[in-house]
Write a protein that holds these residues in place. Structure first.
Motif, PDB file in Angstrom:
ATOM      1  N   THR A 266     -16.391  18.276 -51.429  1.00 29.27           N
ATOM      2  CA  THR A 266     -15.515  17.127 -51.624  1.00 29.27           C
ATOM      3  C   THR A 266     -16.021  15.960 -50.792  1.00 29.27           C
ATOM      4  OG1 THR A 266     -14.003  17.659 -49.796  1.00 29.27           O
ATOM      5  CG2 THR A 266     -13.549  18.674 -51.931  1.00 29.27           C
ATOM      6  N   ALA A 267     -15.931  14.769 -51.358  1.00 26.02           N
ATOM      7  CA  ALA A 267     -16.383  13.576 -50.641  1.00 26.02           C
ATOM      8  C   ALA A 267     -15.560  13.346 -49.381  1.00 26.02           C
ATOM      9  CB  ALA A 267     -16.296  12.365 -51.566  1.00 26.02           C
ATOM     10  N   GLU A 268     -14.279  13.686 -49.418  1.00 25.90           N
ATOM     11  CA  GLU A 268     -13.401  13.437 -48.277  1.00 25.90           C
ATOM     12  C   GLU A 268     -13.789  14.290 -47.075  1.00 25.90           C
ATOM     13  OE1 GLU A 268      -8.626  13.546 -47.159  1.00 25.90           O
ATOM     14  OE2 GLU A 268      -9.341  14.352 -49.068  1.00 25.90           O
ATOM     15  N   GLN A 269     -14.116  15.549 -47.297  1.00 22.63           N
ATOM     16  CA  GLN A 269     -14.378  16.451 -46.179  1.00 22.63           C
ATOM     17  C   GLN A 269     -15.842  16.548 -45.789  1.00 22.63           C
ATOM     18  OE1 GLN A 269     -11.296  19.767 -47.517  1.00 22.63           O
ATOM     19  NE2 GLN A 269     -12.196  20.292 -45.552  1.00 22.63           N
ATOM     20  N   THR A 270     -16.743  16.366 -46.748  1.00 25.71           N
ATOM     21  CA  THR A 270     -18.157  16.560 -46.437  1.00 25.71           C
ATOM     22  C   THR A 270     -19.011  15.322 -46.629  1.00 25.71           C
ATOM     23  OG1 THR A 270     -18.423  17.501 -48.667  1.00 25.71           O
ATOM     24  CG2 THR A 270     -18.168  19.046 -46.852  1.00 25.71           C
ATOM     25  N   GLY A 271     -18.561  14.339 -47.393  1.00 32.94           N
ATOM     26  CA  GLY A 271     -19.340  13.125 -47.584  1.00 32.94           C
ATOM     27  C   GLY A 271     -19.681  12.867 -49.033  1.00 32.94           C
ATOM     28  N   PRO A 272     -20.236  11.694 -49.332  1.00 34.77           N
ATOM     29  CA  PRO A 272     -20.402  11.272 -50.721  1.00 34.77           C
ATOM     30  C   PRO A 272     -21.660  11.749 -51.424  1.00 34.77           C
ATOM     31  CG  PRO A 272     -20.997   9.481 -49.252  1.00 34.77           C
ATOM     32  CD  PRO A 272     -20.509  10.606 -48.375  1.00 34.77           C
ATOM     33  N   THR A 273     -22.562  12.449 -50.731  1.00 36.25           N
ATOM     34  CA  THR A 273     -23.815  12.855 -51.372  1.00 36.25           C
ATOM     35  C   THR A 273     -24.063  14.347 -51.191  1.00 36.25           C
ATOM     36  OG1 THR A 273     -25.277  12.541 -49.460  1.00 36.25           O
ATOM     37  CG2 THR A 273     -24.765  10.585 -50.790  1.00 36.25           C
ATOM     38  N   VAL A 274     -24.955  14.877 -52.016  1.00 38.74           N
ATOM     39  CA  VAL A 274     -25.327  16.280 -51.887  1.00 38.74           C
ATOM     40  C   VAL A 274     -25.988  16.531 -50.540  1.00 38.74           C
ATOM     41  CG1 VAL A 274     -27.575  15.974 -52.993  1.00 38.74           C
ATOM     42  CG2 VAL A 274     -26.456  18.203 -53.081  1.00 38.74           C
ATOM     43  N   ARG A 275     -26.658  15.543 -49.992  1.00 39.27           N
ATOM     44  CA  ARG A 275     -27.285  15.696 -48.675  1.00 39.27           C
ATOM     45  C   ARG A 275     -26.242  15.851 -47.580  1.00 39.27           C
ATOM     46  NH1 ARG A 275     -30.009  12.019 -51.496  1.00 39.27           N
ATOM     47  NH2 ARG A 275     -28.882  10.273 -50.586  1.00 39.27           N
ATOM     48  N   ASP A 276     -25.101  15.167 -47.730  1.00 41.90           N
ATOM     49  CA  ASP A 276     -24.027  15.320 -46.747  1.00 41.90           C
ATOM     50  C   ASP A 276     -23.488  16.744 -46.751  1.00 41.90           C
ATOM     51  OD1 ASP A 276     -23.988  12.604 -45.858  1.00 41.90           O
ATOM     52  OD2 ASP A 276     -22.933  12.053 -47.689  1.00 41.90           O
ATOM     53  N   VAL A 277     -23.300  17.307 -47.944  1.00 45.15           N
ATOM     54  CA  VAL A 277     -22.830  18.692 -48.030  1.00 45.15           C
ATOM     55  C   VAL A 277     -23.837  19.627 -47.368  1.00 45.15           C
ATOM     56  CG1 VAL A 277     -22.183  20.565 -49.584  1.00 45.15           C
ATOM     57  CG2 VAL A 277     -21.552  18.207 -50.149  1.00 45.15           C
ATOM     58  N   ALA A 278     -25.131  19.397 -47.632  1.00 42.18           N
ATOM     59  CA  ALA A 278     -26.171  20.231 -47.031  1.00 42.18           C
ATOM     60  C   ALA A 278     -26.159  20.110 -45.509  1.00 42.18           C
ATOM     61  CB  ALA A 278     -27.529  19.851 -47.601  1.00 42.18           C
ATOM     62  N   ASP A 279     -25.855  18.918 -44.996  1.00 42.24           N
ATOM     63  CA  ASP A 279     -25.756  18.750 -43.536  1.00 42.24           C
ATOM     64  C   ASP A 279     -24.675  19.659 -42.959  1.00 42.24           C
ATOM     65  OD1 ASP A 279     -27.749  16.831 -43.531  1.00 42.24           O
ATOM     66  OD2 ASP A 279     -26.367  15.128 -43.484  1.00 42.24           O
ATOM     67  N   HIS A 280     -23.527  19.725 -43.632  1.00 38.63           N
ATOM     68  CA  HIS A 280     -22.445  20.594 -43.160  1.00 38.63           C
ATOM     69  C   HIS A 280     -22.847  22.065 -43.235  1.00 38.63           C
ATOM     70  CE1 HIS A 280     -18.993  17.816 -42.557  1.00 38.63           C
ATOM     71  NE2 HIS A 280     -19.656  17.044 -43.413  1.00 38.63           N
ATOM     72  N   LEU A 281     -23.516  22.449 -44.301  1.00 40.76           N
ATOM     73  CA  LEU A 281     -23.964  23.830 -44.418  1.00 40.76           C
ATOM     74  C   LEU A 281     -24.960  24.170 -43.319  1.00 40.76           C
ATOM     75  CD1 LEU A 281     -24.338  23.998 -48.291  1.00 40.76           C
ATOM     76  CD2 LEU A 281     -22.623  25.205 -46.929  1.00 40.76           C
ATOM     77  N   ASP A 282     -25.855  23.249 -43.021  1.00 40.30           N
ATOM     78  CA  ASP A 282     -26.791  23.447 -41.917  1.00 40.30           C
ATOM     79  C   ASP A 282     -26.038  23.658 -40.605  1.00 40.30           C
ATOM     80  OD1 ASP A 282     -29.149  23.225 -43.383  1.00 40.30           O
ATOM     81  OD2 ASP A 282     -29.367  21.072 -43.010  1.00 40.30           O
ATOM     82  N   ARG A 283     -25.034  22.835 -40.374  1.00 41.80           N
ATOM     83  CA  ARG A 283     -24.292  22.895 -39.113  1.00 41.80           C
ATOM     84  C   ARG A 283     -23.512  24.198 -38.991  1.00 41.80           C
ATOM     85  NH1 ARG A 283     -24.131  19.198 -34.652  1.00 41.80           N
ATOM     86  NH2 ARG A 283     -22.344  19.784 -33.375  1.00 41.80           N
ATOM     87  N   VAL A 284     -22.808  24.572 -40.040  1.00 43.27           N
ATOM     88  CA  VAL A 284     -22.019  25.808 -39.982  1.00 43.27           C
ATOM     89  C   VAL A 284     -22.936  27.007 -39.808  1.00 43.27           C
ATOM     90  CG1 VAL A 284     -20.433  27.303 -41.246  1.00 43.27           C
ATOM     91  CG2 VAL A 284     -20.122  24.813 -41.321  1.00 43.27           C
ATOM     92  N   ARG A 285     -24.063  27.021 -40.499  1.00 37.04           N
ATOM     93  CA  ARG A 285     -24.992  28.131 -40.348  1.00 37.04           C
ATOM     94  C   ARG A 285     -25.535  28.200 -38.926  1.00 37.04           C
ATOM     95  NH1 ARG A 285     -30.969  29.004 -42.970  1.00 37.04           N
ATOM     96  NH2 ARG A 285     -31.198  26.916 -42.071  1.00 37.04           N
ATOM     97  N   ALA A 286     -25.871  27.048 -38.355  1.00 35.51           N
ATOM     98  CA  ALA A 286     -26.434  27.022 -37.008  1.00 35.51           C
ATOM     99  C   ALA A 286     -25.427  27.503 -35.962  1.00 35.51           C
ATOM    100  CB  ALA A 286     -26.911  25.614 -36.667  1.00 35.51           C
TER     101      ALA A 286
END
Length: 370
Positions: A266-286
């Motif tokens: 969702t744009a509200e929670q993760t950001g407006p681009t697919v790269r923003d979602v990937a950033d969150h996935l990177d962070r949670v995984r780390a």
């Protein structure tokens, strides 16, 4: 997850569960060409390890349509069978959440209506959808070319403060319950009755969904629960300060407890681009670990989605972005499918063991909370 051996000592046959491929060296075999294009590789990986989507708002969206055909295709919603197949979605948790303001008997009745609607929808679309409760049933559905539909999460108000209603909802197929918005799971945390609800959920195999729960409730559930917990719609608060997102210290605790944080698209929670979602996935995984991160499309829930992730067909674009970032195929397989399978299996194992030690609870909220 609290140590299962503290309270439960299952017999040998219950302790011998199949291991996930990630736990046995040499068992996992890559399925894509490492030199291929990222999108082609993504589709190959998803064909073998489809997406288990942590949250779909489709049931409530369908209530407002006079007619629909999900197998043919339905433009009025974000999810239908053709797009599920294009996106390689093998399983979905269908939300039974209700609009705010419904509580008491109204919430119980509306949740039962939602359950009835879901079962009718699945029954009317047998070539594309199949109801499932367990990890094995979700795999069987996928192997038969269907998307497995798991029921939940429902809102805690659906219980009407009754453990008997919890057992009835479980008998109808409920797999997850969101612990927020009620007196026994509030900003102050779990009350004595709330802890009894959680123990009964563990005994039944109903997963605790903590997205949107207070920090006090989250910490107490992590301390008390014998089964892994879910966050069906939570990303990294360090990257985006949404109240449902988790700070790093809680993500670390989720990882230590072997819970599952499912990052919403969702744009509200993760950001407006697919790269923003990937950033969150990177962070949670780390922070939490590769075994504790999953995906939550949050389609048909009334939220805007990032670019390239507009509907249920778009998961290959996200996996392709993760491949460009150097994610290994084994971690992608855990992200899309393996972690949800683990949580379902561990929850069922905990329930089978608990049922040998604990009778159904007859506690009432007035007795425990006054």
């Amino acid at each position: 997850m609290a140590d299962l051996q503290d309270e439960l000592q299952p017999p040998a046959e219950l302790g011998e569960l199949p291991q996930l491929f990630g736990a046995v060296p040499g068992l996992y075999t890559p399925v894509s060409d490492p030199d291929g294009e990222p999108l082609e590789r993504a589709r190959a990986i998803l064909a073998a390890h489809p997406v288990a989507d942590g949250y779909s708002g489709l049931p409530w969206a369908l209530r407002h349509l006079p007619w629909f055909d999900l197998e043919l295709g339905e433009s009025a919603v974000d999810t239908d069978v053709p797009r599920l197949r294009e996106g390689h979605v093998g399983a979905l948790l269908w939300s039974l959440h209700l609009p705010e303001g419904l509580d008491g008997d109204r919430a119980v009745g509306a949740t039962l209506e939602q359950l009835d609607l879901v079962k009718t929808v699945v029954r009317n679309h047998p070539e594309g959808l199949r109801l499932a409760r367990t990890a094995g049933e979700t795999t069987d559905a996928h192997n038969c070319g269907r998307a497995a539909v798991l029921l939940g999460p429902a809102g805690a108000a659906a219980l009407g403060d009754s453990l008997g209603i919890l057992r009835s909802l479980h008998a109808l197929g409920l797999r997850a319950l969101t612990l927020s918005g009620v007196s026994w799971a509030s900003e102050a945390g779990l009350t004595r009755f709330g802890e009894e609800v959680l123990r009964e959920m563990n005994r039944l195999g109903v997963l605790a969904d903590l997205s949107g729960a207070s920090e006090a409730t989250i910490r107490r559930v992590l301390a008390v629960s014998k089964a892994p917990v879910l966050f069906t719609r939570s990303a990294a608060r360090a990257l985006r300060p949404h109240p449902a997102n988790l700070p790093d210290d809680l993500l670390a605790e989720v990882g230590a407890a072997k819970g599952l944080c499912m990052v919403p698209l969702t744009a509200e929670q993760t950001g407006p681009t697919v790269r923003d979602v990937a950033d969150h996935l990177d962070r949670v995984r780390a922070v939490a670990g590769a075994e504790c991160v999953g995906l939550s499309g949050t389609y048909d829930a009334g939220t805007a989605h990032p670019q390239e992730l507009g509907d249920a067909s778009c998961y290959p674009h996200l996996v392709a972005e993760l491949l460009r970032r150097g994610w290994e195929e084994i971690d992608l397989a855990l992200l899309t499918w393996g972690n949800v399978q683990r949580v379902l299996r561990e929850s069922d194992f905990t329930a089978r063991a608990a049922q040998q030690r604990r009778e159904p609870s007859t506690a009432r909220i007035a007795e425990l909370d006054g």
